[in-house]
Design a protein around this motif. Structure first.
Motif, mmCIF file in Angstrom:
data_model
loop_
_atom_site.group_PDB
_atom_site.id
_atom_site.type_symbol
_atom_site.label_atom_id
_atom_site.label_comp_id
_atom_site.label_asym_id
_atom_site.label_seq_id
_atom_site.Cartn_x
_atom_site.Cartn_y
_atom_site.Cartn_z
ATOM 1 N N SER A 127 0.829 -1.143 -0.277
ATOM 2 C CA SER A 127 -0.134 -0.163 0.076
ATOM 3 C C SER A 127 0.774 1.258 -0.010
ATOM 4 N N THR A 128 1.990 0.995 0.576
ATOM 5 C CA THR A 128 2.998 2.466 0.599
ATOM 6 C C THR A 128 3.142 2.938 -0.758
ATOM 7 N N LEU A 129 3.173 2.191 -1.742
ATOM 8 C CA LEU A 129 3.639 2.494 -3.316
ATOM 9 C C LEU A 129 2.278 2.800 -4.145
ATOM 10 N N GLU A 130 1.008 1.644 -3.411
ATOM 11 C CA GLU A 130 0.024 1.884 -4.364
ATOM 12 C C GLU A 130 -0.854 3.149 -3.844
ATOM 13 N N GLN A 131 -0.826 3.500 -2.797
ATOM 14 C CA GLN A 131 -1.668 4.611 -2.294
ATOM 15 C C GLN A 131 -0.774 5.617 -1.240
ATOM 16 N N ALA A 132 0.360 5.890 -1.882
ATOM 17 C CA ALA A 132 1.413 6.657 -1.266
ATOM 18 C C ALA A 132 0.893 7.835 -0.558
ATOM 19 N N GLU A 133 0.168 8.753 -1.258
ATOM 20 C CA GLU A 133 -0.051 10.309 -0.594
ATOM 21 C C GLU A 133 -1.278 9.939 0.595
ATOM 22 N N LEU A 134 -2.089 8.995 0.521
ATOM 23 C CA LEU A 134 -3.095 8.718 1.594
ATOM 24 C C LEU A 134 -2.254 7.920 2.762
ATOM 25 N N ILE A 135 -1.303 7.174 2.524
ATOM 26 C CA ILE A 135 -0.238 6.713 3.652
ATOM 27 C C ILE A 135 0.377 7.846 4.104
ATOM 28 N N ASN A 136 0.983 8.504 3.556
ATOM 29 C CA ASN A 136 1.762 9.693 3.931
ATOM 30 C C ASN A 136 0.696 10.717 4.695
ATOM 31 N N GLN A 137 -0.273 10.807 4.532
ATOM 32 C CA GLN A 137 -1.137 11.737 5.350
ATOM 33 C C GLN A 137 -1.571 11.119 6.667
ATOM 34 N N HIS A 138 -1.885 9.812 6.443
ATOM 35 C CA HIS A 138 -2.039 9.196 7.971
ATOM 36 C C HIS A 138 -0.776 9.014 8.819
ATOM 37 N N LEU A 139 0.339 8.905 8.297
ATOM 38 C CA LEU A 139 1.573 8.789 9.071
ATOM 39 C C LEU A 139 1.976 10.061 9.558
ATOM 40 N N ALA A 140 1.731 11.238 8.631
ATOM 41 C CA ALA A 140 2.102 12.454 9.143
ATOM 42 C C ALA A 140 1.329 13.048 10.247
ATOM 43 N N ASP A 141 -0.163 12.550 10.183
ATOM 44 C CA ASP A 141 -0.909 13.025 11.170
ATOM 45 C C ASP A 141 -0.765 12.214 12.562
ATOM 46 N N PHE A 142 -0.574 11.036 12.747
ATOM 47 C CA PHE A 142 -0.237 10.100 13.794
ATOM 48 C C PHE A 142 0.999 10.601 14.174
ATOM 49 N N LEU A 143 1.990 10.778 13.463
ATOM 50 C CA LEU A 143 3.178 11.240 14.189
ATOM 51 C C LEU A 143 3.158 12.630 14.813
ATOM 52 N N ALA A 144 2.772 13.453 14.085
ATOM 53 C CA ALA A 144 2.693 14.997 14.556
ATOM 54 C C ALA A 144 1.781 14.864 15.914
ATOM 55 N N LYS A 145 0.724 14.077 15.980
ATOM 56 C CA LYS A 145 0.109 13.918 17.049
ATOM 57 C C LYS A 145 0.673 13.451 18.404
ATOM 58 N N HIS A 146 1.612 12.576 18.077
ATOM 59 C CA HIS A 146 2.647 11.949 19.250
ATOM 60 C C HIS A 146 3.957 12.412 19.369
ATOM 61 N N HIS A 147 4.220 13.296 18.662
ATOM 62 C CA HIS A 147 5.742 13.720 18.801
ATOM 63 C C HIS A 147 5.709 15.156 19.291
#
Length: 276
Positions: free
Chosen positions: A256-276
């Motif tokens: 999924s990291t290559l097939e839906q990269a933008e969506l994965i990136n957005q979820h990762l960015a949101d999750f990491l920003a919340k906890h860092h």
């Protein structure tokens, strides 16, 4: 996206472990899928390295890493090797982002060093036992690979669809063709390591039994068209891990990291920003 300038190697367990080291900031340790390498994280590294230090090791026998070390018997050993990498880089605290086997050894690493792992992201994975039916199927495939000392063309045709969304051959033909070429060109020298890792993955222990120990923030993502790891398995992990967040990735298979990269990136960015 070529990150070859950021490629480094360290001796871990008497073997050369290849890894990418890109960006600065809080550390993210990535774990890639079986039969892939660090390139499957390229869109995520490109997006996240602006704010984070991305450490992306390559599994033994994959990418540019050496063959499996003598002390590599289980996924707990792989977790030890990755922890040794963090030690060698003088990194005390980090987050783990793993897909498939990357999340399996990532979960083992959390259990080994809970004070050091800040957050855990598991994509397209399952940390329980491999279901008996699929384990028997994969064991048969590994037997064929051992006998052929390569991955034969009919087996590549069977393996490839397990990694992609339903219409990948039409929608992302270059991605599919690139993967199939990589399988066809695995060297005979690497085959024993590939087989051993496969048996290690599909014969893994049931880490779900330790679910109550996962007290850190945990994000679980599931490609809804994944054939290797079902969405149900992600639900089971989410139910077992208290407070975890479950996200569906539409029109995505195992990678999924290559097939839906933008969506994965957005979820990762949101999750990491919340906890860092």
């Amino acid at each position: 996206m070529d990150f070859s300038a950021h490629r480094q190697q360290l001796i871990i367990a008497d073997r050369k472990l290849s890894y990418l080291d890109v960006g600065t900031g809080p550390v993210l340790l990535f774990g890639h899928s079986y039969l892939w390498d660090s390139a499957m994280w390229a869109p995520q590294i490109a997006a996240l390295s602006a704010h984070y230090r991305c450490i992306v090791p390559e599994l033994w026998g994959h990418g540019q890493s050496d063959l499996l070390p003598d002390n590599g018997k289980t996924l707990l050993d792989i977790a030890d090797h990755m922890l040794a990498l963090m030690d060698r880089l003088d990194i005390t605290q980090f987050s783990v982002i793993g897909l498939s086997v990357g999340a399996m050894w990532g979960a083992e690493l959390v259990l080994k060093a809970p004070a050091r792992v800040k957050t855990l992201v598991m994509l397209n994975s399952f940390i329980g036992f491999e279901p008996e039916v699929t384990r028997a199927k994969y064991d048969g495939m590994l037997d064929m690979i051992t006998a052929a000392k390569a991955i034969p063309a009919p087996l590549i045709s069977a393996i490839s669809p397990l990694f992609f969304a339903n219409n990948a051959a039409h929608n992302t033909p270059e991605l599919v063709a690139g993967f199939e070429h990589s399988l066809a060109t695995i060297s005979a020298e690497k085959i024993p390591t590939i087989v051993k890792l496969g048996r290690m993955i599909f014969g893994r222990r049931d880490t779900m039994e330790c679910a109550e120990q996962f007290t850190l923030p945990c994000l679980i993502m599931a490609g809804v068209e994944d054939k290797a790891r079902s969405v149900l398995e992600s639900y089971l992990m989410s139910d077992a891990i208290d407070g975890s967040q479950l996200v569906h990735i539409p029109a995505a298979g195992h990678i999924s990291t290559l097939e839906q990269a933008e969506l994965i990136n957005q979820h990762l960015a949101d999750f990491l920003a919340k906890h860092h």
